[in-house]
Motif scaffolding. Structure first.
Motif, PDB file in Angstrom:
ATOM      1  N   VAL A  10       0.824  -1.204   0.000  1.00 11.41           N
ATOM      2  CA  VAL A  10       0.000   0.000   0.000  1.00 11.41           C
ATOM      3  C   VAL A  10       0.863   1.261   0.000  1.00 11.41           C
ATOM      4  CG1 VAL A  10      -1.936  -1.199   1.062  1.00 11.41           C
ATOM      5  CG2 VAL A  10      -0.314  -0.004   2.526  1.00 11.41           C
ATOM      6  N   LEU A  11       2.010   1.216   0.684  1.00  5.62           N
ATOM      7  CA  LEU A  11       2.905   2.374   0.642  1.00  5.62           C
ATOM      8  C   LEU A  11       3.510   2.555  -0.744  1.00  5.62           C
ATOM      9  CD1 LEU A  11       4.783   1.977   4.053  1.00  5.62           C
ATOM     10  CD2 LEU A  11       2.918   3.554   3.514  1.00  5.62           C
ATOM     11  N   ARG A  12       3.856   1.454  -1.392  1.00  5.35           N
ATOM     12  CA  ARG A  12       4.435   1.528  -2.742  1.00  5.35           C
ATOM     13  C   ARG A  12       3.423   2.068  -3.745  1.00  5.35           C
ATOM     14  NH1 ARG A  12       5.993  -3.207  -2.813  1.00  5.35           N
ATOM     15  NH2 ARG A  12       4.452  -4.235  -4.144  1.00  5.35           N
ATOM     16  N   GLU A  13       2.158   1.676  -3.606  1.00  5.98           N
ATOM     17  CA  GLU A  13       1.138   2.178  -4.529  1.00  5.98           C
ATOM     18  C   GLU A  13       1.001   3.688  -4.425  1.00  5.98           C
ATOM     19  OE1 GLU A  13      -2.507   3.769  -5.829  1.00  5.98           O
ATOM     20  OE2 GLU A  13      -2.224   3.382  -3.684  1.00  5.98           O
ATOM     21  N   ARG A  14       0.961   4.217  -3.196  1.00  5.45           N
ATOM     22  CA  ARG A  14       0.839   5.663  -2.999  1.00  5.45           C
ATOM     23  C   ARG A  14       2.111   6.397  -3.417  1.00  5.45           C
ATOM     24  NH1 ARG A  14      -3.553   7.932  -3.481  1.00  5.45           N
ATOM     25  NH2 ARG A  14      -3.352   6.333  -5.085  1.00  5.45           N
ATOM     26  N   ARG A  21       5.490   7.203 -11.068  1.00 12.00           N
ATOM     27  CA  ARG A  21       5.899   5.873 -11.537  1.00 12.00           C
ATOM     28  C   ARG A  21       4.640   5.060 -11.830  1.00 12.00           C
ATOM     29  NH1 ARG A  21       9.799   5.496  -6.271  1.00 12.00           N
ATOM     30  NH2 ARG A  21      11.300   7.102  -6.885  1.00 12.00           N
ATOM     31  N   TYR A  22       3.986   5.368 -12.919  1.00 16.94           N
ATOM     32  CA  TYR A  22       2.643   4.847 -13.161  1.00 16.94           C
ATOM     33  C   TYR A  22       2.637   3.369 -13.541  1.00 16.94           C
ATOM     34  CZ  TYR A  22       1.804   9.800 -12.972  1.00 16.94           C
ATOM     35  OH  TYR A  22       1.776  11.112 -12.550  1.00 16.94           O
ATOM     36  N   ALA A  27       1.140  -1.960 -11.382  1.00 22.15           N
ATOM     37  CA  ALA A  27       1.558  -3.311 -11.011  1.00 22.15           C
ATOM     38  C   ALA A  27       1.141  -3.690  -9.598  1.00 22.15           C
ATOM     39  CB  ALA A  27       3.073  -3.443 -11.152  1.00 22.15           C
ATOM     40  N   CYS A  28       0.756  -2.700  -8.786  1.00 23.50           N
ATOM     41  CA  CYS A  28       0.315  -2.983  -7.416  1.00 23.50           C
ATOM     42  C   CYS A  28      -1.092  -3.575  -7.380  1.00 23.50           C
ATOM     43  CB  CYS A  28       0.338  -1.706  -6.585  1.00 23.50           C
ATOM     44  SG  CYS A  28       1.997  -1.040  -6.282  1.00 23.50           S
ATOM     45  N   PHE A  29      -1.837  -3.476  -8.478  1.00 26.58           N
ATOM     46  CA  PHE A  29      -3.238  -3.886  -8.496  1.00 26.58           C
ATOM     47  C   PHE A  29      -3.427  -5.241  -9.165  1.00 26.58           C
ATOM     48  CE2 PHE A  29      -3.404   0.707  -8.135  1.00 26.58           C
ATOM     49  CZ  PHE A  29      -4.399   0.893  -7.182  1.00 26.58           C
ATOM     50  N   ALA A  30      -4.388  -6.011  -8.648  1.00 25.89           N
ATOM     51  CA  ALA A  30      -4.800  -7.247  -9.298  1.00 25.89           C
ATOM     52  C   ALA A  30      -5.542  -6.923 -10.593  1.00 25.89           C
ATOM     53  CB  ALA A  30      -5.702  -8.056  -8.363  1.00 25.89           C
ATOM     54  N   ALA A  48      -4.459   4.010 -12.724  1.00 32.74           N
ATOM     55  CA  ALA A  48      -3.093   4.460 -13.000  1.00 32.74           C
ATOM     56  C   ALA A  48      -3.047   5.302 -14.270  1.00 32.74           C
ATOM     57  CB  ALA A  48      -2.159   3.268 -13.112  1.00 32.74           C
ATOM     58  N   ARG A  49      -3.774   4.872 -15.318  1.00 29.14           N
ATOM     59  CA  ARG A  49      -3.781   5.640 -16.580  1.00 29.14           C
ATOM     60  C   ARG A  49      -4.409   7.013 -16.378  1.00 29.14           C
ATOM     61  NH1 ARG A  49      -4.690   0.404 -18.931  1.00 29.14           N
ATOM     62  NH2 ARG A  49      -6.931   0.620 -18.695  1.00 29.14           N
ATOM     63  N   GLN A  50      -5.527   7.065 -15.665  1.00 32.71           N
ATOM     64  CA  GLN A  50      -6.210   8.336 -15.456  1.00 32.71           C
ATOM     65  C   GLN A  50      -5.403   9.256 -14.539  1.00 32.71           C
ATOM     66  OE1 GLN A  50      -8.926   9.555 -16.951  1.00 32.71           O
ATOM     67  NE2 GLN A  50      -8.980   7.709 -18.223  1.00 32.71           N
ATOM     68  N   THR A  51      -4.707   8.683 -13.572  1.00 34.53           N
ATOM     69  CA  THR A  51      -3.856   9.484 -12.697  1.00 34.53           C
ATOM     70  C   THR A  51      -2.735  10.134 -13.493  1.00 34.53           C
ATOM     71  OG1 THR A  51      -4.342   8.056 -10.797  1.00 34.53           O
ATOM     72  CG2 THR A  51      -2.370   9.422 -10.659  1.00 34.53           C
ATOM     73  N   ARG A  52      -2.156   9.382 -14.428  1.00 32.87           N
ATOM     74  CA  ARG A  52      -1.135   9.962 -15.309  1.00 32.87           C
ATOM     75  C   ARG A  52      -1.714  11.122 -16.114  1.00 32.87           C
ATOM     76  NH1 ARG A  52       3.454   7.863 -18.305  1.00 32.87           N
ATOM     77  NH2 ARG A  52       3.045   5.753 -17.543  1.00 32.87           N
TER      78      ARG A  52
END
Length: 203
Positions: A10-14, A21-22, A27-30, A48-52
């Motif tokens: 969870v820390l790596r995802e945030r 690092r999208y 890669a953190c998600f199933a 991840a795509r929308q966040t980018r």
């Protein structure tokens, strides 16, 4: 059983989100993950795509993270991560800081490869603040416009809707205690693989 793997997930995802690092974020998600945030509902990969895309339009925010609380049952885990989301924004020509306090809820599952991945994430909104960066500066915000929004994420919704997003009033928040309690019951039922949620459960 050690919770370190889930904590780092969870820390790596945030961190991946904040550092741009999208690919690592995705890669953190199933593959069948679900994300529900104030401005987005969909899969982890699409998140991840929308966040980018949001970052590319100048919608940059920073997440100040607390220590996750983790519970594990077999190959399932729940994590609750307290955090504050921070933006520096312009309010009618005045520079301001917007801070939204919430606690993010993560479901994580361990795959056959032994790696933990996020299966679902959402947030419980607590409160937010909007203050001028320069002490003594005056912010001009229409009180009637703000009155449309719930107190647990009032400034967050106001800002994002001004930016063209659609933030509804259905999100979890401190001002809707029964909905939050039901959420915790459902999360713990999922953790135990119990089709009948317990009368109460908390992290």
């Amino acid at each position: 059983m050690s919770a370190d793997g889930v904590t780092q997930l969870v820390l790596r995802e945030r961190q991946s989100r904040d550092r741009g690092r999208y690919t690592g974020m995705a890669a953190c998600f199933a593959d069948d993950s679900m994300v529900q945030m104030s401005w987005f509902t969909g899969s982890g990969a699409e998140f991840a795509r929308q966040t980018r895309a949001v970052a590319g339009r100048g919608g940059y925010a920073v997440h100040r993270l607390g220590t996750p609380a983790v519970r594990i049952e077999g190959d399932r885990a729940l994590a609750e991560l307290p955090l504050i989301i921070e933006w520096r924004i312009d309010v009618h020509g005045t520079e301001a800081d917007l801070a939204s306090a919430c606690r993010s809820q993560y479901r994580a599952q361990r795959g056959t490869d032994g790696h933990w991945r996020v299966a679902r994430t959402t947030s419980i909104y607590e409160k937010d603040t909007l203050v001028p960066v320069l002490p003594g500066a005056r912010l001009t915000v229409d009180p009637e416009e703000l009155a449309r929004y719930r107190p647990s994420y009032r400034f967050l919704a106001w800002y994002l809707n001004r930016k063209g997003y659609t933030v509804g009033d259905h999100h979890l928040g401190h001002d809707r205690t029964e909905a939050v309690a039901e959420h915790y019951r459902a999360e713990h039922a999922w953790l135990r693989q119990d089709p009948t949620p317990a009368a109460s459960a908390t992290l």
